[in-house]
Write an enzyme that holds these catalytic residues in place. Structure first.
Site, short mmCIF file in Angstrom:
data_model
loop_
_atom_site.label_atom_id
_atom_site.label_comp_id
_atom_site.label_asym_id
_atom_site.label_seq_id
_atom_site.Cartn_x
_atom_site.Cartn_y
_atom_site.Cartn_z
N HIS A 128 0.88 -1.25 -0.18
CA HIS A 128 -0.12 -0.06 -0.15
C HIS A 128 1.00 1.22 -0.14
O HIS A 128 2.01 0.95 0.53
CB HIS A 128 -0.88 0.07 1.20
CG HIS A 128 -1.99 0.82 1.39
ND1 HIS A 128 -1.70 2.15 1.63
CD2 HIS A 128 -3.26 0.88 1.18
CE1 HIS A 128 -2.77 2.85 1.64
NE2 HIS A 128 -3.91 2.04 1.42
N ASP A 204 3.09 -4.52 8.26
CA ASP A 204 1.88 -3.63 7.94
C ASP A 204 0.62 -4.47 8.20
O ASP A 204 0.24 -5.49 7.41
CB ASP A 204 1.92 -2.96 6.70
CG ASP A 204 0.73 -2.09 6.55
OD1 ASP A 204 -0.38 -2.27 7.36
OD2 ASP A 204 0.46 -1.69 5.18
N GLN A 207 -4.40 -5.34 7.03
CA GLN A 207 -5.56 -6.15 6.49
C GLN A 207 -5.48 -7.51 7.39
O GLN A 207 -5.91 -8.47 6.95
CB GLN A 207 -5.05 -6.36 5.13
CG GLN A 207 -5.45 -5.18 4.41
CD GLN A 207 -6.72 -4.46 4.28
OE1 GLN A 207 -7.65 -5.21 4.64
NE2 GLN A 207 -6.84 -3.38 3.95
N LYS A 230 -10.58 -0.27 10.48
CA LYS A 230 -10.58 -1.52 9.70
C LYS A 230 -10.95 -2.65 10.54
O LYS A 230 -11.16 -3.78 10.04
CB LYS A 230 -9.23 -1.88 8.73
CG LYS A 230 -9.13 -0.91 7.68
CD LYS A 230 -7.74 -1.22 6.81
CE LYS A 230 -7.38 -0.18 6.20
NZ LYS A 230 -7.63 0.37 5.07
N CYS A 372 -4.67 2.00 -3.83
CA CYS A 372 -3.38 2.68 -3.19
C CYS A 372 -2.21 1.71 -3.38
O CYS A 372 -1.38 1.72 -2.66
CB CYS A 372 -3.60 2.93 -1.66
SG CYS A 372 -4.36 4.48 -1.36
#
Ligand SMILES: Cc1ncc(COP(=O)(O)O)c(C=O)c1O
Lengths: 415, 143
Positions: A128, A204, A207, A230, A372
């Site tokens: 991203h 990261d 997700q 999220k 993104c």
């Protein structure tokens, strides 16, 4: 009668008031854009209302009862997040606005003090922009080299030359689940390989942590970031996890109130962890809301959520399969064990935006664009993709509605 | 919205008119819609009277942006450059017919913005344009 997985999801959906609405065209809402931002359960909305109705005050320095309650709620939420990802202690959780800010914090503090010309930052082609642009700027600032682990045409990491790629690496930064293709990274293997060359690892988790159990200590991750919005939490709150030894050695990021121990006209000493990194009045209410989100997710069960999304994704892939003959292209890993609940696709010559507009007329919310990840889209040669993503409240009915919308799009575009 | 994808929109999308580029155009502009990556370029040939004598557009993107650029390109020949610079959004709205949702307005207006920019020699704007994001931004909001 034992509730099936799908009926449990329908029960869960009833906890999310926003999902009960019908669209202006009278369609049932099929919300398939949780990878961008999830919906919020009533419990989280109630926690925000409760905080503002009963507990609101500035934290930490207040001596009256309200301030104590606000501080307890705020720090209690931090402890919940710490436990949720199995950090060693709450002090290893730093509140940020979102993943992006957490990554920038590491870049501006750890990065600037630890990298020098010739060092290497290793990342992947899946990232991203939030886990890419900060490293591009850090490389430019420090003279470090930015290097990429490549992915194949299905977005799966190519690790044949990993040893070579790791040469000179000081920081490995990668997403454990791709927001565009759903690829699940081999986290433990990458972390161990990076540690073997003495590199620090940032994962990261934007997700992953909403969708599956993450254990930062079992994985031995150095830095881990995520966004509350999220994972059923409010917008404006996210966190950085960092190992204490790393966080302690880092200079502060933003400076001012709250992050200090003692301030004189000449000299200032900084507060201890985690407050050293939390300058100014924090986003107290939304941190409390995120704590409620963690409670909610844990009550449902992260293993159940992961299994539900796996089944629902399989159901969606199976349901989409017959449309492949008419030009539907489904992107991402072919091996279903390597993909999460994210399905990027294009249908013949229908542009993703036209697709999203047509699906919208059927109440189906999907994202369209580059998600993104512009370099990844360029590499793959896709101007844009449509993306459906699943969460704990999605059901087979949502998928059926998506398929109905895809067939409608085929009719509208005379495929 | 269903009505928006009319026969003629699909026709212009799949068979764009005046598609391509002009060699050494007298006026040219290019822009993209950073939210979705739609990209359009307009090239104009201007005759001695200051009128458009030839026009070509190129680009890629959704049916709405490409079809509205294609339809717009058909109405430019013979127009005075200063009139092109003054074109209003109504032209596009008339061309495409009915029902563009607010979310898709940028797509529909991209060709107009570019052709006006070419005629003006600077980036065209209109008062009611919502500044969604600066052109050519590195980051955006479409996660
Ligand atoms: C993998 C990944 N990283 C980072 C981000 C950035 O999250 P935020 O915008 O909340 O900072 C996202 C959000 O889309 C994401 O999917």
């Amino acid at each position: 009668m034992i509730a099936t997985r799908d009926t449990r999801a329908a029960t869960i959906a009833a906890d999310f008031p926003i999902l009960a609405q019908t669209t202006s065209r009278g369609k049932r809402l099929a919300f398939l854009d949780s990878a961008a931002s999830s919906q919020k359960p009533q419990a989280v909305i109630d926690a925000l209302v409760h905080y503002y109705t009963h507990d609101n005050a500035n934290i930490h320095r207040g001596v009256y009862e309200l301030a104590t309650r606000a501080t307890d709620a705020f720090e209690g939420a931090r402890a919940k997040v710490a436990r949720f990802i199995n950090a060693a202690e709450p002090a290893e959780i730093v509140w940020t606005r979102n993943s992006t800010e957490a990554i920038n914090l590491v870049s501006f503090t750890w990065g600037v003090t630890n990298l020098k010309p010739g060092d290497v930052i290793l990342t992947t082609e899946l990232e991203h922009h939030s886990n890419l642009v900060p490293w591009q700027l850090l490389a430019a600032k420090t003279g470090a080299e930015l290097r990429y682990i490549t992915v194949d045409a299905h977005g799966v990491h190519e690790l044949g030359d990993l040893d070579e790629k790791l040469r000179g690496v000081k920081l490995l930064a990668f997403t454990d689940v791709s927001n565009t293709l759903g690829t699940i990274a081999p986290v433990k293997m990458l972390v161990d390989a990076a540690h073997a060359v003495g590199a620090v690892v940032l994962v990261d988790g934007s997700q992953s942590v909403p969708h599956m159990k993450v254990d930062v200590r079992a994985l031995d991750i150095d830095f881990f970031v995520a966004s509350g919005h999220k994972m059923c939490g409010p917008t404006g709150i996210g966190f950085l996890y960092g190992k204490r030894s790393l966080l302690e050695a880092m200079p502060p990021f933003l400076t001012g109130g709250d992050m200090i121990r003692e301030v004189g006209y000449e000299k200032t000493s900084f507060n201890e962890l985690p407050w050293k990194f939390e300058a100014g009045t924090s986003n107290i209410a939304d941190a409390v809301g995120l704590g409620a989100a963690v409670d909610y997710l844990e009550a449902v069960g992260m293993d159940w959520i992961a299994e539900h999304e796996r089944s629902l994704t399989a159901y969606a892939l199976d349901s989409m399969e017959p449309l492949v003959a008419r030009g539907l292209a489904i992107y991402g890993p072919k091996d279903r064990a390597k993909r999460s609940g994210v399905i990027s696709f294009n249908f013949a010559d229908i542009h993703a935006h036209d697709m999203a507009s047509i699906l919208d007329t059927e109440g189906v919310c999907v994202r369209a664009g580059h998600h993104c990840t512009m370099p990844l889209m360029d590499k793959m040669g896709w101007p844009a993709t449509a993306r459906a993503s699943f969460y704990l409240y999605n059901t087979e009915q949502d998928v059926d509605q998506l398929i109905f919308g895809l067939e409608k799009a085929a009719t509208v575009f005379k495929l | 919205m269903e009505d928006f994808y009319k026969e003629y929109i699909l026709d212009h999308y799949r068979n764009p008119r005046n598609f391509g580029e002009l060699e050494a155009p007298d006026a040219t502009a290019e822009d993209l819609n950073p939210l979705c990556g739609d990209r359009i370029r307009f090239d104009l040939r201007i005759d001695g009277d200051g009128r458009v004598s030839d026009v070509k557009f190129s680009g890629k993107g959704c049916a709405i942006s490409q079809a509205s650029a294609s339809m717009l390109s058909e109405s430019l020949k013979g127009e005075k450059l200063e009139d092109v610079a003054r074109l209003s959004q109504d032209v596009v709205l008339e061309n495409v017919g009915i029902g563009i949702s607010p979310a898709r307005m940028k797509c529909a207006m991209l060709g107009l913005k570019v052709v006006k920019s070419a005629a003006l020699g600077e980036i065209a704007t209109w008062p009611d344009e919502v500044p969604v994001a600066p052109s050519r931004a590195v980051n955006d909001t479409s996660r």
